[in-house]
Design a protein around this motif. Structure first.
Motif, PDB file in Angstrom:
ATOM      1  N   THR A 128      27.114  15.674  13.053  1.00 37.79           N
ATOM      2  CA  THR A 128      26.532  16.076  14.337  1.00 37.79           C
ATOM      3  C   THR A 128      26.845  15.062  15.437  1.00 37.79           C
ATOM      4  OG1 THR A 128      24.719  17.220  13.225  1.00 37.79           O
ATOM      5  CG2 THR A 128      24.381  16.633  15.524  1.00 37.79           C
ATOM      6  N   ILE A 129      26.761  13.796  15.108  1.00 36.79           N
ATOM      7  CA  ILE A 129      26.972  12.760  16.130  1.00 36.79           C
ATOM      8  C   ILE A 129      28.421  12.748  16.615  1.00 36.79           C
ATOM      9  CG2 ILE A 129      26.955  10.265  16.508  1.00 36.79           C
ATOM     10  CD1 ILE A 129      24.573  10.069  14.681  1.00 36.79           C
ATOM     11  N   ILE A 130      29.371  13.055  15.723  1.00 37.28           N
ATOM     12  CA  ILE A 130      30.789  12.996  16.108  1.00 37.28           C
ATOM     13  C   ILE A 130      31.108  13.950  17.268  1.00 37.28           C
ATOM     14  CG2 ILE A 130      33.126  13.509  15.322  1.00 37.28           C
ATOM     15  CD1 ILE A 130      32.373  12.314  12.628  1.00 37.28           C
ATOM     16  N   PRO A 131      30.812  15.262  17.167  1.00 35.90           N
ATOM     17  CA  PRO A 131      31.153  16.135  18.299  1.00 35.90           C
ATOM     18  C   PRO A 131      30.330  15.856  19.552  1.00 35.90           C
ATOM     19  CG  PRO A 131      29.893  17.342  16.667  1.00 35.90           C
ATOM     20  CD  PRO A 131      30.228  16.021  16.052  1.00 35.90           C
ATOM     21  N   VAL A 132      29.055  15.460  19.367  1.00 35.47           N
ATOM     22  CA  VAL A 132      28.220  15.173  20.538  1.00 35.47           C
ATOM     23  C   VAL A 132      28.779  13.976  21.310  1.00 35.47           C
ATOM     24  CG1 VAL A 132      25.938  14.370  21.254  1.00 35.47           C
ATOM     25  CG2 VAL A 132      26.135  16.202  19.572  1.00 35.47           C
ATOM     26  N   ALA A 133      29.121  12.906  20.590  1.00 37.85           N
ATOM     27  CA  ALA A 133      29.666  11.730  21.258  1.00 37.85           C
ATOM     28  C   ALA A 133      31.039  12.024  21.867  1.00 37.85           C
ATOM     29  CB  ALA A 133      29.767  10.578  20.254  1.00 37.85           C
ATOM     30  N   TRP A 134      31.862  12.785  21.169  1.00 38.92           N
ATOM     31  CA  TRP A 134      33.188  13.111  21.683  1.00 38.92           C
ATOM     32  C   TRP A 134      33.097  13.970  22.949  1.00 38.92           C
ATOM     33  CZ3 TRP A 134      37.469  16.051  18.434  1.00 38.92           C
ATOM     34  CH2 TRP A 134      38.683  15.957  19.127  1.00 38.92           C
ATOM     35  N   TYR A 135      32.227  14.989  22.911  1.00 42.24           N
ATOM     36  CA  TYR A 135      32.064  15.862  24.071  1.00 42.24           C
ATOM     37  C   TYR A 135      31.549  15.077  25.276  1.00 42.24           C
ATOM     38  CZ  TYR A 135      30.781  20.069  26.713  1.00 42.24           C
ATOM     39  OH  TYR A 135      30.691  21.058  27.669  1.00 42.24           O
ATOM     40  N   THR A 136      30.605  14.166  25.030  1.00 42.20           N
ATOM     41  CA  THR A 136      30.070  13.359  26.133  1.00 42.20           C
ATOM     42  C   THR A 136      31.150  12.469  26.746  1.00 42.20           C
ATOM     43  OG1 THR A 136      27.916  13.355  25.022  1.00 42.20           O
ATOM     44  CG2 THR A 136      28.262  11.730  26.754  1.00 42.20           C
ATOM     45  N   HIS A 137      32.051  11.990  25.901  1.00 42.93           N
ATOM     46  CA  HIS A 137      33.088  11.084  26.381  1.00 42.93           C
ATOM     47  C   HIS A 137      34.111  11.796  27.259  1.00 42.93           C
ATOM     48  CE1 HIS A 137      35.773   7.653  26.427  1.00 42.93           C
ATOM     49  NE2 HIS A 137      36.749   8.406  25.943  1.00 42.93           N
ATOM     50  N   ILE A 138      34.487  13.032  26.912  1.00 45.40           N
ATOM     51  CA  ILE A 138      35.528  13.741  27.658  1.00 45.40           C
ATOM     52  C   ILE A 138      34.949  14.898  28.478  1.00 45.40           C
ATOM     53  CG2 ILE A 138      37.244  13.140  25.911  1.00 45.40           C
ATOM     54  CD1 ILE A 138      37.072  16.025  24.891  1.00 45.40           C
ATOM     55  N   MET A 139      33.661  14.846  28.743  1.00 49.00           N
ATOM     56  CA  MET A 139      33.013  15.974  29.424  1.00 49.00           C
ATOM     57  C   MET A 139      33.619  16.245  30.792  1.00 49.00           C
ATOM     58  SD  MET A 139      28.954  16.337  30.251  1.00 49.00           S
ATOM     59  CE  MET A 139      28.999  14.737  31.114  1.00 49.00           C
ATOM     60  N   THR A 140      33.916  15.222  31.526  1.00 49.60           N
ATOM     61  CA  THR A 140      34.437  15.420  32.884  1.00 49.60           C
ATOM     62  C   THR A 140      35.902  15.855  32.909  1.00 49.60           C
ATOM     63  OG1 THR A 140      34.940  13.048  32.986  1.00 49.60           O
ATOM     64  CG2 THR A 140      32.808  13.756  33.843  1.00 49.60           C
ATOM     65  N   SER A 141      36.594  15.678  31.796  1.00 48.24           N
ATOM     66  CA  SER A 141      38.007  16.059  31.751  1.00 48.24           C
ATOM     67  C   SER A 141      38.221  17.503  31.326  1.00 48.24           C
ATOM     68  CB  SER A 141      38.776  15.129  30.803  1.00 48.24           C
ATOM     69  OG  SER A 141      38.276  15.244  29.485  1.00 48.24           O
TER      70      SER A 141
END
Length: 253
Positions: A128-141
């Motif tokens: 669960t943490i992997i996609p949440v952290a990844w999405y937060t990191h590239i959210m603006t892109s």
């Protein structure tokens, strides 16, 4: 026997984390887009993994099932869907395994089974943490029609749920360490039974009695013997009153 506290802790956090993950997966609020050009100023676009909804701040109306091919075709969306679903399914299986290991109605819990369930819960939280952290990191892109992009509540719920599962699974995994310690103790007991330690030497009581009796014999030094001889000589050399001894008394008559 009471259920160990580590199992109670894990069995409480795991279902709570699963509920937060479920809301995070289903709800369309991974990010919100505001100030969209050509749209009303009070329009807020909420984008999730499975759906996109339009909300209006003035009327509180929500219109879902919005289409956005470019957004849903992003790689992170496809990966996040798979990981979140895998986490939900694995967490259900892990809770079942851990429940079979805890078994509050039995005399002793199954430490190995409960520990394996804790490991599965831990893995579910990591998924669960992997996609949440990844999405937060590239959210603006990720493709968007506006630059005013904000974090949605689904990311917060997903991160909290994943942390709860990681913590609960990690605590329950201590059951495997307890199992290993029990095996080591049994191995040491078998070795001790196979190779017993040599008997301790016991001092005989007769030797102790003899030594005690020998120590009770009086000891005379040469100096004490000389003092005794000198005192005897002085007593023998005292003058004797022979006159008084030869004179008869009236009582003798």
């Amino acid at each position: 026997m009471r259920t160990p506290g580590i199992f109670i802790f894990g069995m409480v956090l795991a279902p709570c984390g699963w509920l937060l993950e479920l809301v995070s997966t289903v709800a369309p609020a991974w990010r919100t887009i505001n100030n969209i050009p050509g749209q009303p100023i009070d329009l807020v676009l909420q984008q999730g993994l499975w759906d996109i909804c339009k909300t209006f701040a003035s009327s509180q109306n929500i219109i879902c099932n919005q289409q956005d091919t470019q957004y849903f075709s992003a790689q992170i969306i496809q990966i996040a869907r798979g990981l979140m679903l895998a986490s939900l399914i694995l967490n259900v299986i892990a809770i079942g395994v851990a429940s079979a290991g805890v078994r509050c109605w039995s005399d002793n819990p199954h430490w190995t089974v409960a520990g394996v369930g804790g490991v599965l819960i831990f893995i579910s939280g990591v998924l669960t943490i992997i996609p949440v952290a990844w999405y937060t990191h590239i959210m603006t892109s990720i493709f968007s029609t506006s630059t005013d992009i904000r974090v949605g509540y689904c990311l917060v719920l997903g991160f909290i749920g994943g942390c709860m599962e990681v913590l609960g699974g990690l605590v329950m995994s201590i059951g495997l360490c307890r199992r290993c310690d029990g095996r080591k103790s049994r191995t040491d007991a078998v070795k001790f039974a196979r190779y017993p330690s040599p008997p301790h030497r016991v001092t005989s009581l007769s030797v102790i009695s003899a030594s005690s009796a020998a120590s009770s014999v009086p000891y005379y030094s040469k100096q004490s013997e000389m003092d005794f001889t000198r005192a005897k000589t002085q007593r023998d050399s005292r003058p004797v009153n022979t006159a008084n001894k030869a004179r008869p008394y009236d009582s003798d008559l």
